[in-house]
Scaffold this active site. Sequence first.
Site, PDB file in Angstrom:
ATOM      1  N   ASP A 477     -42.205 -24.879  -0.896  1.00  0.00           N
ATOM      2  CA  ASP A 477     -41.388 -25.287  -1.505  1.00  0.00           C
ATOM      3  C   ASP A 477     -41.013 -26.655  -1.625  1.00  0.00           C
ATOM      4  O   ASP A 477     -41.460 -27.362  -0.780  1.00  0.00           O
ATOM      5  CB  ASP A 477     -40.079 -24.312  -1.163  1.00  0.00           C
ATOM      6  CG  ASP A 477     -38.826 -24.424  -2.410  1.00  0.00           C
ATOM      7  OD1 ASP A 477     -39.127 -24.962  -3.368  1.00  0.00           O
ATOM      8  OD2 ASP A 477     -38.077 -23.439  -2.374  1.00  0.00           O
ATOM      9  N   ASP A 547     -36.886 -20.578 -11.229  1.00  0.00           N
ATOM     10  CA  ASP A 547     -35.709 -19.721 -10.503  1.00  0.00           C
ATOM     11  C   ASP A 547     -35.055 -19.040 -11.366  1.00  0.00           C
ATOM     12  O   ASP A 547     -34.259 -18.289 -10.797  1.00  0.00           O
ATOM     13  CB  ASP A 547     -34.966 -20.875  -9.831  1.00  0.00           C
ATOM     14  CG  ASP A 547     -35.280 -21.406  -8.462  1.00  0.00           C
ATOM     15  OD1 ASP A 547     -36.470 -20.526  -7.769  1.00  0.00           O
ATOM     16  OD2 ASP A 547     -34.710 -22.199  -7.663  1.00  0.00           O
TER      17      ASP A 547
HETATM   18  C1  DGJ Z   1     -36.118 -22.846  -4.532  1.00  0.00           C
HETATM   19  C2  DGJ Z   1     -37.073 -21.745  -4.820  1.00  0.00           C
HETATM   20  O1  DGJ Z   1     -37.500 -21.883  -6.112  1.00  0.00           O
HETATM   21  C3  DGJ Z   1     -36.738 -20.365  -4.457  1.00  0.00           C
HETATM   22  O2  DGJ Z   1     -37.323 -19.378  -4.840  1.00  0.00           O
HETATM   23  C4  DGJ Z   1     -36.031 -20.124  -3.104  1.00  0.00           C
HETATM   24  O3  DGJ Z   1     -37.201 -20.384  -2.243  1.00  0.00           O
HETATM   25  C5  DGJ Z   1     -35.216 -21.370  -2.630  1.00  0.00           C
HETATM   26  N1  DGJ Z   1     -35.846 -22.561  -2.977  1.00  0.00           N
HETATM   27  C6  DGJ Z   1     -35.002 -21.424  -1.063  1.00  0.00           C
HETATM   28  O4  DGJ Z   1     -34.315 -22.545  -0.766  1.00  0.00           O
END
Ligand code: DGJ
Length: 731
Positions: A477, A547
């Site tokens: 990430d 997301d």
């Molecule tokens: C952003 C990601 O896109 C989410 O899926 C998740 O992993 C969060 N970060 C966790 O902090």
Amino acid sequence: MSIQYCEKCMSFFLHTPNTTYVIGIVNGKYLGHIYYGKKIQNQNLRHLMGVKADPSADNINPGDTGIFYDNFPFEYNFRGIGDFRECALDVHTMQGHHGALCEYRSHRIFKGKPTLKSLPATFGSVAECETLEIELFDPVISLTLTLSYTVFADNDAICRHVRVRNSGSEPVYLDRVLSAHLYLPENAYDVITLHGSWGRERGICRRPVSYGISRAYSSRGVSSHQAQPFIAVMSPNTDQTAGEVYAMNLVYSGNFIAQTDGLVNDDVILQIGINPDDFCWKLEPGEYFTTPEAVMVYSAQGLGGMTRTFHDLYRKHLIRGKYKDCKRPVLLNNWEATYFDFNTEKLLDIARSASQRGIEMLVMDDGWFGNRFDDHRALGDWVVNEEKLPGGLPYLVSEVNKLGMKFGIWFEPEMVCPDSDLFRAHPDWAIQVPNRTNTTLRWQYVLDITRPEVLEYVWNRLYSVLSSANIEYVKWDMNRALTNIGSQDLPADRIGEFYHRYTLAVYELQGRLTSEFPKLLLENCSSGGGRFDPGMLYYSPQIWCSDDTDAIERLKIQEGTALIYPLSSIGAHVSVCPNHLTGRSVPFETRGHIAMLGTFGYELDITKLSEEDLEMIPKQVEMYHESNDLVRGGDYYRLASYAENHFVDAYIVVSKDKSRALLTMVAVTYRINHRAFLLRLQGLDPNANYYIPAMDSHFTGDALMNAGIFIPSPWAGGDYRSFVWKIERED
Ligand code: DGJ
């Protein structure tokens, strides 16, 4: 596929299976663009550069005419000499030079494709591709420019990049060095770029090309949610099946520009490359700089033709590793299930229920390390929190493995929180400008991984965690943009190198990760889809798309993403309803259908699902196993766009041999008193007979594609209804 040089007409001919690209040399030194489009035979086309057919008759004296430099269709153009259009190269020296004029010197044509130093790039064997390198030289500042073009036997893309070498004895500063510059003749064009924000990535934005610059760009240090390193111009009537399209995509994950310059003579320049705004690279004598690779696609079959060329290129010549051509395990990620509130028991409860329903991997997301009870702290402290996970990873992973499931883990390696042991020990490791309050975003700073000791720390933590248990997947990430660019290591006249060096450091880490752990499935992610680009695809066969897991929102996001990127790369999960971001409730079946045309997985607390939804999971998993080879390897055709019609979304994936297809249709809003929806299919064999089990009917391919199928409304009843139908050829 072939590349030839014609001595008589001083022209290069690059042929892909269906396209031709022609470059000419004028006055023995100026490199001009002649043609890009449908395949044609080699012949003298020099008049298209506005010069005589016979090269020996060239007698251009730019000094006399004055306007030559500003009119000639340069193959790659230079600032400072009288070309006032958007340029591809701009340099300066401490001796007072500004601008360049690089003239043709030599060329070579060879089988295969060299790798790009420290950069991700497409690849192919000597049997699969051929490369042309044209060397240009500026004798005043001793700058050598190599323009490189590769064509493939099985694909219509042309991949190009530029290498600049300082052949002189004084440093040269590169202020701008784009990867591709394409001169298109007078025409009316539309342009498409992809734009959005967090949770709303890659919306398709189409408008007419006008005079001046229209630019998609990122200056955030990542390719970004807001824009894509992609641009396409096309004849205004272009749709999915017809029309001429010229597209560019940059194999790069940092700052970029992708732009058109609409000229007053109605010609159009198309360019892509590193964003020059925050860039200046110092080249010492003997050093060279390599730009990221640009992928150019010409399609005479509209946007659909362009899409399938990109998909095939990326699946065959960019994505690598164990999972390149194989089915990925169906995963369940605990982020939307628990956020930070989990422990071993909770994860094992989820895993037990998941394994009973055919889910194959548990992914533990953010919150497993240090003091990470929320997103305000602990990034950088990559040590398992044994309060949450007693027995650490070895225990948790072995328990998950005992259930017959694989185990995956989340990391955000590039970051540090001010509230972390790492930051307390090394406050100088965060990127920062001395004496300026550093900007926190999501309560975190970015680590300066351009510094060797910081990169080694990150690598050692990754290596140690991944070696500690049987971890088979990593979600990498990256949750904030780069700001406050300063460096402890770089001298002041090299600070313009920072962003690119940062991107190279990310590639270095991901390169190490994929070679040290070759069996690992890597999924990139950046606050959702903030770094969904071809550079990342070189390291990870899949990227978390957004997301926003609301299935209906996903229709638009996945349509924009699939315009360029293969379905096999689009991270897509079934999440819980009401959706955590939008509050919308969509039937579980529809959520499954929409995620099915991506990597497919779940992101919910399975222990809290209704019996009805739970029962659907094994059916969805079965469908995934049945259809995933088609989704991964087939040809994708867009049939209807909810983003455009606000009503219905439809797409079909057809196997390469046209024997099988999977049709997805989502009736987003139910239309009262609407007789039916007529759907004309694409991509089938017009002469073959097909059977549609869901209709229990037989049709010929030409009937399905020209007459279409009449899908009666109320075929589902209610909003957000969907179906996925199989279509089978009858031999
Ligand atoms: C952003 C990601 O896109 C989410 O899926 C998740 O992993 C969060 N970060 C966790 O902090």
